[in-house]
Design an enzyme around this catalytic site. Structure first.
Site, PDB file in Angstrom:
ATOM      1  N   GLY A 279       0.791  -1.230   0.000  1.00 12.02           N
ATOM      2  CA  GLY A 279       0.000   0.000   0.000  1.00 12.02           C
ATOM      3  C   GLY A 279       0.820   1.274   0.000  1.00 12.02           C
ATOM      4  O   GLY A 279       0.263   2.373  -0.053  1.00 12.02           O
ATOM      5  N   HIS A 280       2.143   1.181   0.044  1.00 12.58           N
ATOM      6  CA  HIS A 280       3.006   2.379   0.165  1.00 12.58           C
ATOM      7  C   HIS A 280       4.166   2.302  -0.805  1.00 12.58           C
ATOM      8  O   HIS A 280       5.284   2.045  -0.385  1.00 12.58           O
ATOM      9  CB  HIS A 280       3.518   2.495   1.593  1.00 12.58           C
ATOM     10  CG  HIS A 280       4.029   3.856   1.948  1.00 12.58           C
ATOM     11  ND1 HIS A 280       5.320   4.277   1.702  1.00 12.58           N
ATOM     12  CD2 HIS A 280       3.414   4.902   2.534  1.00 12.58           C
ATOM     13  CE1 HIS A 280       5.488   5.513   2.146  1.00 12.58           C
ATOM     14  NE2 HIS A 280       4.346   5.910   2.649  1.00 12.58           N
ATOM     15  N   PHE A 281       4.082   2.541  -1.956  1.00 11.25           N
ATOM     16  CA  PHE A 281       2.909   2.734  -2.790  1.00 11.25           C
ATOM     17  C   PHE A 281       2.955   1.647  -3.849  1.00 11.25           C
ATOM     18  O   PHE A 281       4.043   1.314  -4.318  1.00 11.25           O
ATOM     19  CB  PHE A 281       2.936   4.117  -3.446  1.00 11.25           C
ATOM     20  CG  PHE A 281       3.037   5.239  -2.432  1.00 11.25           C
ATOM     21  CD1 PHE A 281       1.897   5.706  -1.794  1.00 11.25           C
ATOM     22  CD2 PHE A 281       4.262   5.796  -2.097  1.00 11.25           C
ATOM     23  CE1 PHE A 281       1.981   6.749  -0.864  1.00 11.25           C
ATOM     24  CE2 PHE A 281       4.344   6.824  -1.160  1.00 11.25           C
ATOM     25  CZ  PHE A 281       3.209   7.303  -0.548  1.00 11.25           C
TER      26      PHE A 281
END
EC number: 4.2.1.59
Length: 146
Positions: free
Chosen positions: A50-52
């Site tokens: 999720g990052h990223f």
């Protein structure tokens, strides 16, 4: 660099476990004073989902956490602190100078500058290939695990 504490030995010193144990080995150590640890940053780290997803960068807060874990090894391996926990009490003058990405070897250095009772301070820096990625001053509290 010679390994002083390997991954399994680190787990005997600090209470962190996967997916939140962020140091792989310790390569320099002076009890209660200084510790240098290594984190091999892999593209398989869960935080990269999720990052990223399209531009993988290690979150700065996790770099500071890895530094705190490195400092915790310096403090918690002493006989008087075995079995205790070191908690964040503050982060000052934190600066990020370089992105940390998959494939990087993150070198984490913490020098303990002061301990008074259960409160301590340390200067910390994280580097990749000798380039500064993060620097900060850490404040921590040592307490018994309840």
């Amino acid at each position: 660099m010679e390994t002083i504490f390997d991954y399994n030995q680190i787990k005997q010193i600090i209470p962190h476990r996967q997916p939140f144990l962020l140091i792989d080995k310790v390569v320099e150590y002076e009890e209660g004073q200084r510790c240098v640890a290594i984190k091999q940053v892999s593209g398989n780290e869960p935080f990269f989902q999720g990052h990223f997803p399209e531009y993988a960068v290690m979150p700065g807060v996790l770099i500071t956490e890895a530094l705190a874990q490195t400092g915790a090894v310096a403090i918690l391996n002493s006989e008087e602190n075995k079995g205790k926990i070191a908690l964040f009490a503050g982060i000052d003058k934190c600066r990020f100078k370089r992105q940390v990405v998959p494939g990087d070897t993150l070198t984490l250095e913490v020098e303990i500058t002061k301990i008074k009772g259960p409160i301590g301070k340390g200067n910390a820096k994280a580097t990749v290939d000798g380039q500064l990625a993060c620097s900060c001053e850490l404040t921590f509290a040592i307490q018994d695990v309840k």
